[in-house]
Design a protein around this motif. Structure first.
Motif, PDB file in Angstrom:
ATOM      1  N   ASN A 136       0.929  -0.992   0.041  1.00  0.00           N
ATOM      2  CA  ASN A 136      -0.098  -0.027  -0.116  1.00  0.00           C
ATOM      3  C   ASN A 136       0.898   1.244  -0.071  1.00  0.00           C
ATOM      4  O   ASN A 136       0.495   2.277  -0.671  1.00  0.00           O
ATOM      5  CB  ASN A 136      -0.846  -0.023   1.256  1.00  0.00           C
ATOM      6  CG  ASN A 136      -2.149  -0.969   1.108  1.00  0.00           C
ATOM      7  OD1 ASN A 136      -2.581  -1.305  -0.058  1.00  0.00           O
ATOM      8  ND2 ASN A 136      -2.898  -1.162   2.042  1.00  0.00           N
ATOM      9  N   LYS A 139       2.085   1.509  -3.402  1.00  0.00           N
ATOM     10  CA  LYS A 139       1.229   1.875  -4.559  1.00  0.00           C
ATOM     11  C   LYS A 139       0.172   3.041  -4.234  1.00  0.00           C
ATOM     12  O   LYS A 139       0.186   4.159  -5.205  1.00  0.00           O
ATOM     13  CB  LYS A 139      -0.092   0.907  -3.977  1.00  0.00           C
ATOM     14  CG  LYS A 139      -1.179   0.645  -5.279  1.00  0.00           C
ATOM     15  CD  LYS A 139      -1.856  -0.832  -5.174  1.00  0.00           C
ATOM     16  CE  LYS A 139      -2.981  -0.591  -3.556  1.00  0.00           C
ATOM     17  NZ  LYS A 139      -3.807  -1.768  -3.694  1.00  0.00           N
ATOM     18  N   ASP A 166       5.227   6.467   4.659  1.00  0.00           N
ATOM     19  CA  ASP A 166       5.111   6.771   3.149  1.00  0.00           C
ATOM     20  C   ASP A 166       5.285   8.162   2.928  1.00  0.00           C
ATOM     21  O   ASP A 166       4.582   8.862   3.767  1.00  0.00           O
ATOM     22  CB  ASP A 166       4.391   5.737   2.166  1.00  0.00           C
ATOM     23  CG  ASP A 166       2.841   6.173   2.532  1.00  0.00           C
ATOM     24  OD1 ASP A 166       2.414   7.358   2.176  1.00  0.00           O
ATOM     25  OD2 ASP A 166       2.157   5.521   3.054  1.00  0.00           O
ATOM     26  N   TYR A 184     -13.735  -1.564   2.176  1.00  0.00           N
ATOM     27  CA  TYR A 184     -13.649  -0.213   1.963  1.00  0.00           C
ATOM     28  C   TYR A 184     -12.459   0.412   1.265  1.00  0.00           C
ATOM     29  O   TYR A 184     -11.276   0.147   1.491  1.00  0.00           O
ATOM     30  CB  TYR A 184     -13.530   0.394   3.251  1.00  0.00           C
ATOM     31  CG  TYR A 184     -14.089   2.152   3.325  1.00  0.00           C
ATOM     32  CD1 TYR A 184     -15.311   2.626   3.102  1.00  0.00           C
ATOM     33  CD2 TYR A 184     -12.864   2.994   3.452  1.00  0.00           C
ATOM     34  CE1 TYR A 184     -15.349   3.861   3.044  1.00  0.00           C
ATOM     35  CE2 TYR A 184     -13.164   4.288   3.256  1.00  0.00           C
ATOM     36  CZ  TYR A 184     -14.448   4.545   3.145  1.00  0.00           C
ATOM     37  OH  TYR A 184     -14.750   5.999   2.755  1.00  0.00           O
ATOM     38  N   GLN A 185     -12.662   1.407   0.250  1.00  0.00           N
ATOM     39  CA  GLN A 185     -11.621   2.017  -0.527  1.00  0.00           C
ATOM     40  C   GLN A 185     -11.828   3.337  -0.424  1.00  0.00           C
ATOM     41  O   GLN A 185     -13.026   3.958  -0.700  1.00  0.00           O
ATOM     42  CB  GLN A 185     -11.313   1.570  -1.837  1.00  0.00           C
ATOM     43  CG  GLN A 185     -11.176   0.145  -1.733  1.00  0.00           C
ATOM     44  CD  GLN A 185     -11.099  -0.302  -3.246  1.00  0.00           C
ATOM     45  OE1 GLN A 185     -11.897  -0.432  -3.822  1.00  0.00           O
ATOM     46  NE2 GLN A 185      -9.674  -1.054  -3.439  1.00  0.00           N
ATOM     47  N   VAL A 186     -10.932   4.667  -0.331  1.00  0.00           N
ATOM     48  CA  VAL A 186     -10.892   5.930  -0.495  1.00  0.00           C
ATOM     49  C   VAL A 186     -11.747   6.146  -1.520  1.00  0.00           C
ATOM     50  O   VAL A 186     -12.813   6.953  -1.724  1.00  0.00           O
ATOM     51  CB  VAL A 186      -9.844   6.683   0.044  1.00  0.00           C
ATOM     52  CG1 VAL A 186     -10.100   8.137   0.017  1.00  0.00           C
ATOM     53  CG2 VAL A 186      -9.562   6.358   1.504  1.00  0.00           C
ATOM     54  N   GLY A 196      -6.947  -3.069  -6.477  1.00  0.00           N
ATOM     55  CA  GLY A 196      -7.189  -3.746  -5.409  1.00  0.00           C
ATOM     56  C   GLY A 196      -8.724  -3.975  -4.992  1.00  0.00           C
ATOM     57  O   GLY A 196      -9.468  -3.318  -5.587  1.00  0.00           O
ATOM     58  N   CYS A 197      -9.036  -4.567  -3.787  1.00  0.00           N
ATOM     59  CA  CYS A 197     -10.498  -4.704  -3.497  1.00  0.00           C
ATOM     60  C   CYS A 197     -10.722  -4.215  -2.388  1.00  0.00           C
ATOM     61  O   CYS A 197     -11.852  -4.461  -1.768  1.00  0.00           O
ATOM     62  CB  CYS A 197     -10.919  -6.040  -3.905  1.00  0.00           C
ATOM     63  SG  CYS A 197     -10.207  -7.289  -2.790  1.00  0.00           S
ATOM     64  N   GLY A 198      -9.743  -3.718  -1.430  1.00  0.00           N
ATOM     65  CA  GLY A 198     -10.124  -3.179  -0.182  1.00  0.00           C
ATOM     66  C   GLY A 198     -10.370  -4.286   0.836  1.00  0.00           C
ATOM     67  O   GLY A 198     -10.903  -4.003   2.028  1.00  0.00           O
ATOM     68  N   GLY A 200      -7.011  -5.971   2.302  1.00  0.00           N
ATOM     69  CA  GLY A 200      -5.884  -5.838   2.756  1.00  0.00           C
ATOM     70  C   GLY A 200      -5.819  -5.579   4.359  1.00  0.00           C
ATOM     71  O   GLY A 200      -5.344  -6.348   5.060  1.00  0.00           O
ATOM     72  N   LEU A 201      -6.388  -4.353   4.323  1.00  0.00           N
ATOM     73  CA  LEU A 201      -6.175  -3.789   5.693  1.00  0.00           C
ATOM     74  C   LEU A 201      -7.300  -4.484   6.793  1.00  0.00           C
ATOM     75  O   LEU A 201      -6.960  -4.620   7.921  1.00  0.00           O
ATOM     76  CB  LEU A 201      -6.674  -1.909   5.734  1.00  0.00           C
ATOM     77  CG  LEU A 201      -5.340  -1.391   5.274  1.00  0.00           C
ATOM     78  CD1 LEU A 201      -5.962   0.144   5.299  1.00  0.00           C
ATOM     79  CD2 LEU A 201      -4.217  -1.534   6.048  1.00  0.00           C
TER      80      LEU A 201
HETATM   81  P1  ADP Z   1      -6.777  -1.866  -1.401  1.00  0.00           P
HETATM   82  O1  ADP Z   1      -5.146  -1.819  -1.287  1.00  0.00           O
HETATM   83  O2  ADP Z   1      -6.906  -3.247  -1.871  1.00  0.00           O
HETATM   84  O3  ADP Z   1      -7.771  -0.959  -1.798  1.00  0.00           O
HETATM   85  P2  ADP Z   1      -6.588  -2.045   1.537  1.00  0.00           P
HETATM   86  O4  ADP Z   1      -7.539  -2.691   2.527  1.00  0.00           O
HETATM   87  O5  ADP Z   1      -5.288  -2.519   1.763  1.00  0.00           O
HETATM   88  O6  ADP Z   1      -7.104  -2.356   0.144  1.00  0.00           O
HETATM   89  O7  ADP Z   1      -6.734  -0.279   1.906  1.00  0.00           O
HETATM   90  C1  ADP Z   1      -8.159   0.184   1.579  1.00  0.00           C
HETATM   91  C2  ADP Z   1      -7.906   1.648   1.575  1.00  0.00           C
HETATM   92  O8  ADP Z   1      -7.110   2.521   2.244  1.00  0.00           O
HETATM   93  C3  ADP Z   1      -7.036   1.925   0.185  1.00  0.00           C
HETATM   94  O9  ADP Z   1      -7.943   1.663  -1.031  1.00  0.00           O
HETATM   95  C4  ADP Z   1      -6.750   3.106   0.127  1.00  0.00           C
HETATM   96  O10 ADP Z   1      -7.759   4.243  -0.222  1.00  0.00           O
HETATM   97  C5  ADP Z   1      -6.467   3.536   1.802  1.00  0.00           C
HETATM   98  N1  ADP Z   1      -4.954   3.366   1.904  1.00  0.00           N
HETATM   99  C6  ADP Z   1      -4.218   2.177   2.372  1.00  0.00           C
HETATM  100  N2  ADP Z   1      -3.044   2.288   2.424  1.00  0.00           N
HETATM  101  C7  ADP Z   1      -2.866   3.672   2.380  1.00  0.00           C
HETATM  102  C8  ADP Z   1      -1.532   4.541   2.189  1.00  0.00           C
HETATM  103  N3  ADP Z   1      -0.296   3.954   2.393  1.00  0.00           N
HETATM  104  N4  ADP Z   1      -1.619   5.789   1.782  1.00  0.00           N
HETATM  105  C9  ADP Z   1      -3.010   6.177   1.239  1.00  0.00           C
HETATM  106  N5  ADP Z   1      -4.124   5.500   1.503  1.00  0.00           N
HETATM  107  C10 ADP Z   1      -3.927   4.250   1.733  1.00  0.00           C
END
Ligand code: ADP
Length: 236
Positions: A136, A139, A166, A184-186, A196-198, A200-201
């Motif tokens: 992330n 990315k 980062d 959830y994705q911003v 990605g599909c939201g 990972g976190l």
């Molecule tokens: P994905 O990366 O597959 O979208 P994640 O669950 O890893 O799913 O992350 C969810 C959302 O959190 C991302 O879509 C992004 O909007 C935000 N995000 C995660 N890591 C970062 C980061 N290092 N900087 C900015 N936004 C992030």
């Protein structure tokens, strides 16, 4: 509601398995073709095969995440806690993402202290968390940016905190909690530029919670992000 939840979990698990089996066959044949045993490939064919391989890898990663989610939801996601050297785990994560970082024009910096104590963790699952945070951080960064891995080890505490920071796009304050929710994705619009599909976190949070640890983020729009997680020191 419980019945519905069970149905959803079974569905997710079934779909993931049904997707995985044919994908394994596709990946097998891609690997076999690239050995050129069935016949020599011209440069265009090599290029198409490389694209197929990369795309199949993305699909594989997505299926792995769906399978993890279905296990978490069914309560079948377990961790095997042992003494783990985080320097080794973090180095492994860096090695596996170095190529991606080079491609994106991001520098990876390892600032781990040399006297890191062992922690109580599931090595494979923690590697998954570090790789996810690192991926992330690369990315959601910009060309010429930096990603740093650090840890703080306070001797009076039985915890060690790790940080992946980062210089990327950052996250608005009202999004900080939501990004740990599944799917959830911003930016979830069709024209978003990050794959990605939201999941990972959400998966990382479940893994850290199974370690009785904590995961959190500090960030500001345009000012990069810092993801932290805390693990317990290992005692004999
Ligand atoms: P994905 O990366 O597959 O979208 P994640 O669950 O890893 O799913 O992350 C969810 C959302 O959190 C991302 O879509 C992004 O909007 C935000 N995000 C995660 N890591 C970062 C980061 N290092 N900087 C900015 N936004 C992030």
């Amino acid at each position: 509601l419980r019945e519905l939840n069970k149905l959803k979990s079974n569905f997710l698990s079934m779909v993931s398995h049904e997707l995985r089996t044919p994908l394994t066959t596709i990946q097998g044949y891609i690997t076999y073709l690239s050995t050129e045993k069935p016949g020599n490939l011209n440069p265009a064919q090599k290029e198409y095969l490389k694209i197929s391989e990369e795309t199949a890898d993305i699909l594989n990663h997505l299926i792995e995440e769906l399978l993890d989610l279905s296990k978490i939801e069914a309560g079948g996601f377990k961790v095997n806690l042992k003494a783990v050297d985080m320097a080794e785990v973090i180095n492994k994560a860096i090695v596996s993402l170095q190529l991606f970082a080079d491609k994106q024009g991001i520098a990876l910096e390892n600032n781990l202290p040399s006297d890191l104590p062992l922690v109580r963790a599931d090595k494979e699952r923690i590697l998954q968390v570090v790789k996810n945070l690192l991926e992330n951080a690369i990315k959601f960064n910009q060309r010429g940016g930096k990603v740093c891995l650090a840890a703080s080890n306070q001797s009076n505490d039985n915890k060690v905190a790790f940080c992946v920071s980062d210089t990327g796009i950052g996250i608005a304050e009202d999004e900080l909690d939501k990004i740990f929710d599944k799917f959830y994705q911003v930016d979830s619009s069709g024209k978003r530029k990050y794959a990605g599909c939201g999941l990972g976190l959400a998966i990382s949070k479940s893994i850290i919670e199974l370690h009785k640890g904590r995961i959190w983020v500090e960030s500001k729009i345009g000012a990069g992000s810092k993801f932290f997680f805390e693990l317990t020191k290992y005692k004999d």
